[in-house]
Scaffold this active site. Structure first.
Site, PDB file in Angstrom:
ATOM      1  N   GLN A  94       0.893  -1.343  -0.037  1.00 20.34           N
ATOM      2  CA  GLN A  94      -0.053   0.067  -0.099  1.00 20.34           C
ATOM      3  C   GLN A  94       0.873   1.355  -0.085  1.00 20.34           C
ATOM      4  O   GLN A  94       0.327   2.183  -0.166  1.00 20.34           O
ATOM      5  CB  GLN A  94      -1.053   0.122   1.087  1.00 20.34           C
ATOM      6  CG  GLN A  94      -2.085  -1.226   1.315  1.00 20.34           C
ATOM      7  CD  GLN A  94      -2.864  -1.310   2.307  1.00 20.34           C
ATOM      8  OE1 GLN A  94      -2.626  -1.560   3.227  1.00 20.34           O
ATOM      9  NE2 GLN A  94      -3.891  -0.376   2.367  1.00 20.34           N
ATOM     10  N   HIS A 141       0.844  -9.377   4.925  1.00 19.38           N
ATOM     11  CA  HIS A 141       0.009  -8.252   4.772  1.00 19.38           C
ATOM     12  C   HIS A 141      -0.673  -8.296   3.189  1.00 19.38           C
ATOM     13  O   HIS A 141      -0.336  -7.436   2.573  1.00 19.38           O
ATOM     14  CB  HIS A 141       0.458  -6.853   4.687  1.00 19.38           C
ATOM     15  CG  HIS A 141      -0.518  -6.252   5.325  1.00 19.38           C
ATOM     16  ND1 HIS A 141      -1.114  -5.353   6.574  1.00 19.38           N
ATOM     17  CD2 HIS A 141      -1.956  -5.679   4.636  1.00 19.38           C
ATOM     18  CE1 HIS A 141      -2.031  -4.698   6.735  1.00 19.38           C
ATOM     19  NE2 HIS A 141      -2.643  -5.123   5.292  1.00 19.38           N
ATOM     20  N   GLU A 147      -5.320  -9.872   8.973  1.00 19.43           N
ATOM     21  CA  GLU A 147      -6.859  -9.953   8.478  1.00 19.43           C
ATOM     22  C   GLU A 147      -6.916 -11.439   7.824  1.00 19.43           C
ATOM     23  O   GLU A 147      -7.496 -11.227   6.498  1.00 19.43           O
ATOM     24  CB  GLU A 147      -7.156  -8.885   7.707  1.00 19.43           C
ATOM     25  CG  GLU A 147      -7.417  -7.640   8.658  1.00 19.43           C
ATOM     26  CD  GLU A 147      -8.108  -6.419   7.979  1.00 19.43           C
ATOM     27  OE1 GLU A 147      -8.179  -6.379   6.988  1.00 19.43           O
ATOM     28  OE2 GLU A 147      -7.793  -5.284   8.629  1.00 19.43           O
ATOM     29  N   GLU A 178      -5.133  -1.838  14.047  1.00 16.95           N
ATOM     30  CA  GLU A 178      -5.690  -0.915  13.090  1.00 16.95           C
ATOM     31  C   GLU A 178      -6.885  -0.215  13.484  1.00 16.95           C
ATOM     32  O   GLU A 178      -7.811  -1.223  13.839  1.00 16.95           O
ATOM     33  CB  GLU A 178      -5.854  -1.659  11.490  1.00 16.95           C
ATOM     34  CG  GLU A 178      -4.707  -2.001  11.015  1.00 16.95           C
ATOM     35  CD  GLU A 178      -5.167  -2.420   9.412  1.00 16.95           C
ATOM     36  OE1 GLU A 178      -6.048  -2.221   9.058  1.00 16.95           O
ATOM     37  OE2 GLU A 178      -4.484  -3.483   9.098  1.00 16.95           O
ATOM     38  N   TRP A 215      -4.613   3.374  11.645  1.00 16.79           N
ATOM     39  CA  TRP A 215      -4.717   3.019  10.462  1.00 16.79           C
ATOM     40  C   TRP A 215      -5.084   4.327   9.730  1.00 16.79           C
ATOM     41  O   TRP A 215      -6.236   4.909   9.803  1.00 16.79           O
ATOM     42  CB  TRP A 215      -5.393   1.954   9.871  1.00 16.79           C
ATOM     43  CG  TRP A 215      -5.127   1.748   8.362  1.00 16.79           C
ATOM     44  CD1 TRP A 215      -5.708   2.255   7.284  1.00 16.79           C
ATOM     45  CD2 TRP A 215      -4.048   1.009   8.040  1.00 16.79           C
ATOM     46  NE1 TRP A 215      -5.308   2.084   6.382  1.00 16.79           N
ATOM     47  CE2 TRP A 215      -4.255   1.063   6.451  1.00 16.79           C
ATOM     48  CE3 TRP A 215      -3.040   0.228   8.466  1.00 16.79           C
ATOM     49  CZ2 TRP A 215      -3.406   0.190   5.627  1.00 16.79           C
ATOM     50  CZ3 TRP A 215      -2.186  -0.512   7.513  1.00 16.79           C
ATOM     51  CH2 TRP A 215      -2.448  -0.405   6.051  1.00 16.79           C
TER      52      TRP A 215
HETATM   53  N1  LIG Z   1     -19.355 -11.302   2.381  1.00 19.97           N
HETATM   54  N2  LIG Z   1     -18.901 -10.294   3.091  1.00 19.97           N
HETATM   55  N3  LIG Z   1     -19.276  -9.026   3.093  1.00 19.97           N
HETATM   56  C1  LIG Z   1     -19.392  -8.386   1.674  1.00 19.97           C
HETATM   57  C2  LIG Z   1     -17.899  -7.717   1.285  1.00 19.97           C
HETATM   58  O1  LIG Z   1     -18.192  -6.575   0.373  1.00 19.97           O
HETATM   59  C3  LIG Z   1     -17.110  -6.104  -0.339  1.00 19.97           C
HETATM   60  C4  LIG Z   1     -16.076  -5.360   0.502  1.00 19.97           C
HETATM   61  O2  LIG Z   1     -15.819  -5.937   1.792  1.00 19.97           O
HETATM   62  C5  LIG Z   1     -14.623  -5.331   2.368  1.00 19.97           C
HETATM   63  C6  LIG Z   1     -14.612  -5.681   3.646  1.00 19.97           C
HETATM   64  C7  LIG Z   1     -13.403  -5.228   4.747  1.00 19.97           C
HETATM   65  C8  LIG Z   1     -12.608  -4.416   3.721  1.00 19.97           C
HETATM   66  C9  LIG Z   1     -11.623  -3.882   4.647  1.00 19.97           C
HETATM   67  C10 LIG Z   1     -10.700  -2.756   4.362  1.00 19.97           C
HETATM   68  N4  LIG Z   1      -9.755  -2.711   5.397  1.00 19.97           N
HETATM   69  C11 LIG Z   1      -8.917  -1.565   5.402  1.00 19.97           C
HETATM   70  C12 LIG Z   1      -7.704  -2.211   5.489  1.00 19.97           C
HETATM   71  N5  LIG Z   1      -7.370  -3.212   6.464  1.00 19.97           N
HETATM   72  C13 LIG Z   1      -5.677  -3.481   6.212  1.00 19.97           C
HETATM   73  C14 LIG Z   1      -5.189  -2.487   5.721  1.00 19.97           C
HETATM   74  O3  LIG Z   1      -4.448  -2.917   4.611  1.00 19.97           O
HETATM   75  C15 LIG Z   1      -6.276  -1.572   5.413  1.00 19.97           C
HETATM   76  O4  LIG Z   1      -6.109  -0.990   4.112  1.00 19.97           O
HETATM   77  N6  LIG Z   1     -10.345  -3.434   6.271  1.00 19.97           N
HETATM   78  N7  LIG Z   1     -11.282  -4.244   6.023  1.00 19.97           N
HETATM   79  C16 LIG Z   1     -12.627  -3.937   2.426  1.00 19.97           C
HETATM   80  C17 LIG Z   1     -13.704  -4.419   1.636  1.00 19.97           C
END
Ligand SMILES: N=NNCCOCCOc1ccc(-c2cn(C[C@@H]3NC[C@@H](O)[C@H]3O)nn2)cc1
Length: 447
Positions: A20, A121, A166, A353, A399
């Site tokens: 990133q 990551h 994650e 985060e 974060w």
């Molecule tokens: N079936 N499921 N649901 C439907 C899902 O919809 C589609 C989209 O979903 C998601 C869910 C969660 C995330 C997300 C992003 N970050 C932020 C990052 N964390 C680590 C670090 O790199 C940050 O950039 N945390 N979580 C993105 C998209």
């Protein structure tokens, strides 16, 4: 006015990740990762954005560390790009890659900033994906070889290690939902990936102990809190399933040595069956030194027959939202932390985060991101409440330090307390940076 005071040994930090922020995707001997491939696949990332340049931190890490020094943080959480160490995933080691991370870590230590290193990551070497990626159990051994090399190489310098960031995103988001790399849509595949990640985590913890590495090791699941819309059994059960999907599925194996039965049965009805090998669960449930928690949002949900994977729908309850469309839901932060404490024991926790996507730009050399400061205040109140409630919080890392490549959203979504001009790579400290700096210095803030 309320004073929100943190314990005297509270640690404060900031977090980033290799793909990133680094850029220099084709420099320093780096191999291709699945995110290079995915981001260059038309339609996968907004505006066709990719990590070729990102924040330019591969070349600007000293400037970034000066900014952290000004911030006064105790920790810097970063991730190592596996393809910088093993360009093909295994085999020949890339010394230039090791040299880069030594320079980064040495500079941090000179400034009195503790490195917290995430080994994975999301930037899996493409060469391993070409052989099945995390669906192939051989990738577990490849990860173990990479982790062991890093432990030995940075022994004495890095004392806080995170195996996986994650695992829900790496498995279900990336292989069932398909929104992240490699972009599959297969529930059984996603379940296999999730299991192999947990086995790799457990094996890595075992190897860390066997090597007698001085320091602590953990992992960093992402969590959200889904609160039932009503006290109707069907709403409660629907939210239990979704919370089980994000949390229990990745916590129970590590802390209890078993998968949550109610979820195993639900997934079986959806056609996905656990494929566990002899000894896997004992490996996965190796005791960890700390738990990383990534929390952003949550909300209210209810039962809806045949809706999604869990007969559950989110309800828009009118909460204010960040610019990425996620509820601002600090109550969920408190709920999830007390839930973890009640269900998994008083494990030391670092918030690895927490932050807000607020897209305010630079005007007259400033970024007036009051909404981000408000988000941080509300979530730090929730954090202090959880500490008062007995949750073993050791530190909080927001974060993110920098605006950066937000995966499928590309550069359109900004999570940094420092603004990045992606054309010039100029950094601009936002108003939230100065608020966070004061909070770190004081170890308290006023509401
Ligand atoms: N079936 N499921 N649901 C439907 C899902 O919809 C589609 C989209 O979903 C998601 C869910 C969660 C995330 C997300 C992003 N970050 C932020 C990052 N964390 C680590 C670090 O790199 C940050 O950039 N945390 N979580 C993105 C998209």
């Amino acid at each position: 006015m309320t004073i929100i005071q943190f314990p005297k040994d509270m640690k404060w930090g900031v977090a980033t990740a290799s793909y990133q922020i680094e850029g220099a995707a084709n420099e320093g001997g780096r191999g291709t990762s699945i995110w290079d491939t995915f981001s260059k696949t038309p339609g996968k990332v907004v505006n066709g954005d990719n990590g070729d340049v990102a924040c330019g931190s591969y070349h600007k890490y000293e400037e970034d560390i000066e900014i952290m020094d000004d911030l006064g943080v105790d920790f810097y959480r970063f991730s190592v790009a596996w393809p910088r160490i093993f360009p093909e995933g295994t085999g020949e080691v890339n010394q230039e890659g090791l040299d880069y991370y030594h320079n980064l870590v040495d500079r941090l230590l000179e400034k009195g900033i503790e490195p917290m290193c995430t080994l994975y990551h999301w930037d899996l070497p493409q060469a391993l994906q070409d052989k099945g990626g995390w669906d192939n159990r051989e990738t577990i051994e490849a990860f173990l070889q990479y982790a062991e090399l890093m432990f030995k190489e940075f022994e004495g310098k890095i004392k806080h290690w995170i195996t996986f960031n994650e695992p829900w995103c790496v498995s279900f988001l990336s292989n069932y939902v398909g929104a992240h790399a490699p972009g599959n849509n297969d529930l059984q595949l996603a379940m296999n990936v999730a299991h192999h990640l947990l086995v790799a985590h457990g094996k890595t913890v075992i190897r860390f102990r066997e090597l007698g590495i001085k320091g602590q090791i953990g992992y960093a699941p992402n969590v959200e809190w889904n609160e039932p819309y009503s006290n109707k059994e069907e709403d409660i059960d629907a939210c239990k399933r979704v919370n089980g999907y994000f949390m229990d599925w990745f916590f129970d194996p590590v802390f209890k040595g078993t998968y949550p039965d109610f979820m195993v049965k639900w997934f079986e009805e959806k056609g996905a069956v656990l494929q566990i090998e002899e000894g896997d669960m004992e490996i996965i449930s190796q005791p960890i030194d700390f738990l990383g928690i990534n929390y952003y949002s949550g909300g209210v949900g209810r039962y809806k027959e045949n809706e999604g994977l869990f007969d559950h729908e989110k309800v828009d309850a009118g909460y204010l939202k960040t610019d990425i469309g996620w509820n601002i839901y600090p109550e969920g932060f408190y709920k999830v932390l007390t839930h973890i404490n009640e269900n998994y024991g008083n494990v030391p926790i670092y918030i690895t985060e927490n932050g807000a996507c607020i897209n305010d730009g630079v005007e007259n050399g400033e970024v007036k991101d009051d909404r981000r400061t408000d988000y941080l205040k509300q979530h730090l109140v929730a954090l202090q409440r959880s500490i008062e409630s007995g949750v073993n919080i050791k530190g909080y890392l927001t974060w993110s330090l920098l605006d950066n490549f937000e995966w499928a959203e590309g550069y359109t979504m900004r999570f940094g307390i420092v603004h990045v001009n992606y054309r010039t790579l100029e950094r601009t400290k936002k108003d939230s940076f100065y608020w966070y700096k004061q909070t770190v210095a004081n170890n308290f803030f006023e509401v």
